[in-house]
Design a protein around this motif. Structure first.
Motif, mmCIF file in Angstrom:
data_model
loop_
_atom_site.group_PDB
_atom_site.id
_atom_site.type_symbol
_atom_site.label_atom_id
_atom_site.label_comp_id
_atom_site.label_asym_id
_atom_site.label_seq_id
_atom_site.Cartn_x
_atom_site.Cartn_y
_atom_site.Cartn_z
ATOM 1 N N LEU A 1 0.817 -1.216 0.000
ATOM 2 C CA LEU A 1 0.000 0.000 0.000
ATOM 3 C C LEU A 1 0.849 1.264 0.000
ATOM 4 O O LEU A 1 0.391 2.324 0.408
ATOM 5 N N ARG A 2 2.081 1.133 -0.464
ATOM 6 C CA ARG A 2 2.978 2.298 -0.430
ATOM 7 C C ARG A 2 2.475 3.446 -1.301
ATOM 8 O O ARG A 2 2.862 4.609 -1.095
ATOM 9 N N HIS A 3 1.620 3.149 -2.272
ATOM 10 C CA HIS A 3 1.113 4.190 -3.168
ATOM 11 C C HIS A 3 -0.047 4.971 -2.568
ATOM 12 O O HIS A 3 -0.462 5.988 -3.115
ATOM 13 N N VAL A 4 -0.604 4.500 -1.440
ATOM 14 C CA VAL A 4 -1.768 5.145 -0.836
ATOM 15 C C VAL A 4 -1.311 6.334 0.004
ATOM 16 O O VAL A 4 -0.411 6.210 0.828
ATOM 17 N N LEU A 13 -25.701 7.362 1.796
ATOM 18 C CA LEU A 13 -25.342 6.261 0.907
ATOM 19 C C LEU A 13 -24.117 6.616 0.073
ATOM 20 O O LEU A 13 -23.226 5.775 -0.120
ATOM 21 N N GLU A 14 -24.027 7.848 -0.375
ATOM 22 C CA GLU A 14 -22.872 8.276 -1.160
ATOM 23 C C GLU A 14 -21.584 8.196 -0.340
ATOM 24 O O GLU A 14 -20.535 7.757 -0.838
ATOM 25 N N GLN A 15 -21.647 8.620 0.922
ATOM 26 C CA GLN A 15 -20.471 8.558 1.784
ATOM 27 C C GLN A 15 -20.080 7.106 2.071
ATOM 28 O O GLN A 15 -18.893 6.762 2.073
ATOM 29 N N LYS A 16 -21.074 6.246 2.293
ATOM 30 C CA LYS A 16 -20.778 4.829 2.500
ATOM 31 C C LYS A 16 -20.116 4.224 1.269
ATOM 32 O O LYS A 16 -19.157 3.452 1.370
ATOM 33 N N LEU A 17 -20.633 4.558 0.109
ATOM 34 C CA LEU A 17 -20.038 4.051 -1.132
ATOM 35 C C LEU A 17 -18.590 4.504 -1.265
ATOM 36 O O LEU A 17 -17.735 3.746 -1.733
ATOM 37 N N GLY A 18 -18.312 5.724 -0.830
ATOM 38 C CA GLY A 18 -16.939 6.225 -0.885
ATOM 39 C C GLY A 18 -16.018 5.425 0.015
ATOM 40 O O GLY A 18 -14.892 5.075 -0.376
ATOM 41 N N ILE A 19 -16.472 5.114 1.232
ATOM 42 C CA ILE A 19 -15.668 4.313 2.157
ATOM 43 C C ILE A 19 -15.470 2.905 1.613
ATOM 44 O O ILE A 19 -14.359 2.356 1.622
ATOM 45 N N VAL A 20 -16.566 2.281 1.139
ATOM 46 C CA VAL A 20 -16.482 0.912 0.627
ATOM 47 C C VAL A 20 -15.583 0.848 -0.605
ATOM 48 O O VAL A 20 -14.823 -0.117 -0.789
ATOM 49 N N THR A 21 -15.633 1.868 -1.449
ATOM 50 C CA THR A 21 -14.755 1.916 -2.625
ATOM 51 C C THR A 21 -13.288 1.947 -2.214
ATOM 52 O O THR A 21 -12.444 1.242 -2.790
ATOM 53 N N GLN A 22 -12.977 2.749 -1.210
ATOM 54 C CA GLN A 22 -11.597 2.793 -0.719
ATOM 55 C C GLN A 22 -11.180 1.459 -0.111
ATOM 56 O O GLN A 22 -10.047 1.001 -0.288
ATOM 57 N N MET A 23 -12.103 0.815 0.616
ATOM 58 C CA MET A 23 -11.805 -0.502 1.167
ATOM 59 C C MET A 23 -11.479 -1.487 0.055
ATOM 60 O O MET A 23 -10.546 -2.300 0.162
ATOM 61 N N ALA A 24 -12.252 -1.427 -1.037
ATOM 62 C CA ALA A 24 -12.010 -2.325 -2.167
ATOM 63 C C ALA A 24 -10.655 -2.055 -2.807
ATOM 64 O O ALA A 24 -9.936 -2.996 -3.193
ATOM 65 N N GLU A 25 -10.280 -0.793 -2.902
ATOM 66 C CA GLU A 25 -8.981 -0.441 -3.488
ATOM 67 C C GLU A 25 -7.835 -0.952 -2.618
ATOM 68 O O GLU A 25 -6.828 -1.460 -3.119
ATOM 69 N N ILE A 26 -7.979 -0.818 -1.294
ATOM 70 C CA ILE A 26 -6.958 -1.314 -0.374
ATOM 71 C C ILE A 26 -6.866 -2.831 -0.471
ATOM 72 O O ILE A 26 -5.774 -3.412 -0.537
#
Length: 350
Positions: free
Chosen positions: A111-114, A156-169
């Motif tokens: 995760l060095r790029h994060v 819902l938009e904020q949750k999607l943002g968190i879940v998207t970041q979780m998926a990227e990690i």
């Protein structure tokens, strides 16, 4: 660096998320440490002599860091200390600290790029392998608020943002090319040259294994050995249960893995990737930390979905006789990756 009595008296130690009435034993005792002054400030190269005069110390050679650790940055004042609980249930001390430090290093590289960095740096650690010793890790204190405390109130938009970041990690962890020393499925440790290599899995007490299937076989054998030693269960030998268990391990288990795609995959598995272990910046809604690698291991990527994502609607739970049709439909959608669009209005999946 010279620290006097006043420095120590002004240093604060605050336990984190500790409840003395908690019915189960904590895996670790975690403390937030705030020092009276920055640990590596320029003033720390001065020392007070008996005549009351401050004199510059002679330069000292830099100590060699432990495997998996880095020097504490100049100006650091806040730290986290994790002390292993030797009475924790199901945790084996042989390499539990080494495993956590090794996985922290692998995750940091993956995760060095994060930005900002989401994996805490390790400054020092002590093994729990010696009988009676308390393992410990001194690490970076990460900034941010716990995601789980605010997730339910997010839009819902904020949750999607968190879940998207979780998926990227998660994808970055699973895409990372493991070092050559990782040859099996299980835990990790350091060899004599400080390289990360395969080791037993601390939450099982055995391994590493030659395949993902073998890792489950090893876990089942360990569970049966515990049952054999239990005077109440007595190895589940009554009514032929033990014979059926042995038959399943020998013939039934391979059948469960026959259709598994990419069964040779090995990745970093956090195994407790939940909103409880995520911090975020409440203003930008960016994830700032992924914490608690106590159960982390090197396993098949599918294992993450059996152990993680509770609180964000992503965990794959087992079948139960009283589950609703909605739960069954949701589980099937998770397994197949096909979700209805739009989502049901009353869906709590996200």
């Amino acid at each position: 660096m010279t620290w006097g009595k006043q420095d120590l008296e002004k240093t604060t130690y605050v336990p984190i998320q500790y409840d003395p009435e908690c019915p189960f034993k904590y895996n670790n005792f975690v403390y937030s440490i705030t020092l009276s002054r920055p640990l590596t400030s320029p003033e720390d190269v001065k020392t007070e002599h008996s005549d009351g005069q401050l004199r510059q110390q002679q330069p000292q050679p830099e100590p060699q860091p432990q495997p998996g650790s880095v020097g504490i940055p100049v100006g650091t004042r806040d730290l986290i200390l994790r002390i292993s609980n030797p009475d924790a249930e199901g945790m084996h001390s042989a390499t539990r600290v080494e495993n956590e430090v090794a996985i922290l290093n692998l995750a940091s590289a993956a995760l060095r790029h994060v930005e900002p960095a989401v994996v805490p740096r390790v400054f020092a650690w002590g093994s729990a392998s010696t009988a009676g010793s308390l393992g410990w890790i001194l690490q970076e204190r990460m900034r941010g608020a716990p995601v789980n405390e605010d997730f339910g109130a997010m839009s819902l938009e904020q949750k999607l943002g968190i879940v998207t970041q979780m998926a990227e990690i998660l994808k970055a962890l699973q895409d990372y090319k493991l070092p050559e020393g990782i040859t099996g499925w299980g835990g990790a440790t350091f060899d004599g040259q400080g390289r990360i290599v395969s080791a037993g899995m601390p939450s099982v007490g055995s391994g590493p294994w030659g395949s993902f299937e073998d890792s489950y076989r090893g876990r089942l054998h360990t569970a049966i050995q515990r049952a054999d030693a239990n005077p109440y269960i007595q190895g589940w030998r009554a009514n032929g249960v033990r014979e059926r268990l042995d038959a399943f391990i020998e013939r039934g288990l391979p059948a469960q893995f026959a259709a598994l795609a990419f069964k040779s995959d090995r990745v970093i598995v956090h195994a407790d990737f939940t909103t409880n272990n995520l911090l975020y910046d409440a203003f930008s809604h960016r994830i700032t930390a992924l914490l608690d690698y106590d159960f982390a291991a090197i396993l098949h990527p599918a294992y993450e979905f059996l152990r993680s994502f509770d609180g964000a609607g992503g965990q794959l739970r087992g079948w139960s006789g009283d589950e609703s049709s909605e739960d069954a439909t949701l589980r099937q959608a998770k397994l197949e990756g096909r979700f209805p669009s739009p989502l049901p209005a009353n869906s709590d999946a996200i």
